[in-house]
Motif scaffolding. Structure first.
Motif, short mmCIF file in Angstrom:
data_model
loop_
_atom_site.label_atom_id
_atom_site.label_comp_id
_atom_site.label_asym_id
_atom_site.label_seq_id
_atom_site.Cartn_x
_atom_site.Cartn_y
_atom_site.Cartn_z
N SER A 162 -1.97 6.73 -6.22
CA SER A 162 -1.89 5.50 -7.01
C SER A 162 -1.80 5.82 -8.49
O SER A 162 -1.01 5.21 -9.23
N VAL A 211 1.54 4.93 -11.02
CA VAL A 211 1.42 4.16 -12.25
C VAL A 211 1.94 4.96 -13.45
O VAL A 211 2.58 4.42 -14.36
N GLU A 262 0.84 -1.19 0.00
CA GLU A 262 0.00 0.00 0.00
C GLU A 262 0.87 1.24 0.00
O GLU A 262 1.82 1.36 0.78
N HIS A 271 -4.01 -2.89 -9.83
CA HIS A 271 -4.61 -2.00 -8.85
C HIS A 271 -6.01 -2.55 -8.56
O HIS A 271 -6.96 -2.29 -9.30
N ASP A 323 -7.75 2.07 -1.76
CA ASP A 323 -7.47 2.68 -3.06
C ASP A 323 -5.98 2.79 -3.34
O ASP A 323 -5.58 3.10 -4.47
N SER A 324 -5.17 2.55 -2.33
CA SER A 324 -3.72 2.65 -2.53
C SER A 324 -3.04 1.29 -2.55
O SER A 324 -1.82 1.19 -2.53
N PHE A 334 -1.72 -2.10 -4.17
CA PHE A 334 -1.25 -2.67 -5.42
C PHE A 334 -0.86 -4.12 -5.20
O PHE A 334 -0.28 -4.48 -4.17
#
Length: 401
Positions: free
Chosen positions: A323, A327, A315, A348, A369-370, A372
């Motif tokens: 995020s 990317v 995270e 993600h 949301d963070s 990966f």
């Protein structure tokens, strides 16, 4: 008793002799096979692919049969079945063992596609009682399994939070209640984990992932050492559902299996180095990888696995905006769903694999949301670290006044 050859040796060995000296199984595309004559005594059950007998491609195919033999050997089972996808394999497993009125107990951190299948198909449409539990705690599984339970379904490690469950302990719980115990072993592969040896009745793989290993074929597999489970799976695959793996995908799978051990060692080595690099990085708030001693189930991983695999999750110290910027900064790694290929894939979950389950359910599962998920490939790890640094510099560039 002759000593069994090592995993890498068995993976490379050819499993079927076609009489021409083939060192790899050829692709057999024929949909049907010529018979010598009319045999009033013949039945479909008597057609034996192991003896070189074939009748119709839905029932059996030489290329598919060869890779099923290969899968059974490497996964430590008696029989294997190759399917058109991992989802098809899991659906067939469930439909083969549960009966009307049965209860299904499953890990609450299943892959989103599997969970949706269990909820929307087996629970909502077919009426099965499906209970999702935090299987990291064996006592919670024990409380959920009862005399009405027909199937206990686990995934370990899980997707995407890399959680584990105790396969041996849960196998005992399932056996005490005469429930079939299935384990999705996709993340670990047979090279790093052998669920049948630990007490599972059937093991599933999305062969699309590590077993194929080259991101060029879709497939799934079930392997079992239980003859009753095997009979039910075989009937549903061949007669009931018709969801077999096509010959060309079977050929690609067989090709991939030959290098599975070699690839898994590199995947794991790179993942371990990247997890250690990310652990404590100022831009990272958490790392999930069972090879780290900080992982809460590190000891269990050491007990039931022969390695820690090639998937890690982490995270960022931020949210959706961070995020997106991370990317935008990477160049070597690929933003894509799936995993297990030779190339590194960045997923993600909130906007990709786990988007369909909705924000509320993701929050309940701890998928931020963070978050990966990284399927670490076999590239030079120095180049992968450099790509992470590019992503982190993209964060710094947007926060520096």
């Amino acid at each position: 008793m002759e000593e069994e050859a090592a995993f890498d040796t068995r993976a490379v060995a050819e499993y079927t002799d076609w009489g021409h000296g083939d060192v790899v199984s050829p692709i057999h595309l024929s949909s049907t096979y010529r018979l010598d004559g009319i045999d009033p005594e013949m039945s479909l059950e008597d057609v034996d692919p192991g003896a070189g007998e074939f009748l119709y491609g839905r029932l059996s195919n030489p290329t598919r049969h060869a890779v099923e033999e290969q899968l059974a050997d490497l996964a430590g089972g008696e029989l294997a079945f190759a399917f058109a996808s991992g989802t098809a394999a899991i659906a067939t497993a469930v439909l083969s063992v549960v009966e009307q009125g049965d209860r299904i107990v499953a890990f609450d951190d299943l892959y989103a596609g599997t969970r949706r299948m269990f909820e929307q198909l087996f629970r909502d449409r077919l009426g099965f009682d499906v209970a999702f539990v935090d299987a990291r705690e064996t006592d919670i599984v024990a409380d959920a399994v009862d005399g009405e339970t027909g199937l206990v379904w686990m995934e370990t490690p899980t997707n995407p939070l890399i959680q584990l469950c105790d396969i041996g302990a849960i196998a005992e719980i399932a056996a005490d209640h005469d429930a079939v115990f299935g384990v999705d072993n996709t993340f670990a592969s047979p090279y790093f984990q052998q669920p049948l040896e630990l007490g599972a009745d059937v093991v599933a793989h999305s062969t699309t992932k590590y077993l194929n290993g080259h991101s060029d074929g879709i497939g799934g597999a079930l392997v079992t050492d239980d003859p009753h489970v095997a009979e039910a799976i075989g009937f549903n695959q061949q007669v009931g559902l018709g969801n077999q793996m096509p010959p060309f995908d079977a050929y690609l799978l067989s090709r991939g299996l030959k290098t599975l051990g070699a690839r898994m060692r590199i995947h794991e080595g790179n993942a371990m180095e990247l997890a250690s690099y990310l652990d404590g990085h100022e831009e990272v708030s958490a790392v999930y990888y069972p090879g780290l001693e900080s992982h809460p189930q590190h000891d269990l991983a050491c007990e039931q696995m022969d390695g820690f695999g090639g998937v890690l999750s982490f995270e960022l110290a931020g949210g959706m905006a961070e995020s997106q910027r991370f990317v935008e900064g990477i160049e070597t790694m690929n933003l894509a769903v799936s995993l297990g290929g030779v190339e590194t894939l960045v997923n993600h979950p909130a906007t990709m694999t786990h988007e369909p389950i909705g924000a509320e359910r993701r929050a309940e599962l701890g998928i931020s949301d963070s978050l990966f998920r990284i399927s670490v490939g076999i590239e030079d790890v120095t180049d992968l670290k450099a790509d992470f640094e590019r992503g982190f510099r993209a964060l710094e560039a947007t926060t520096t006044p």
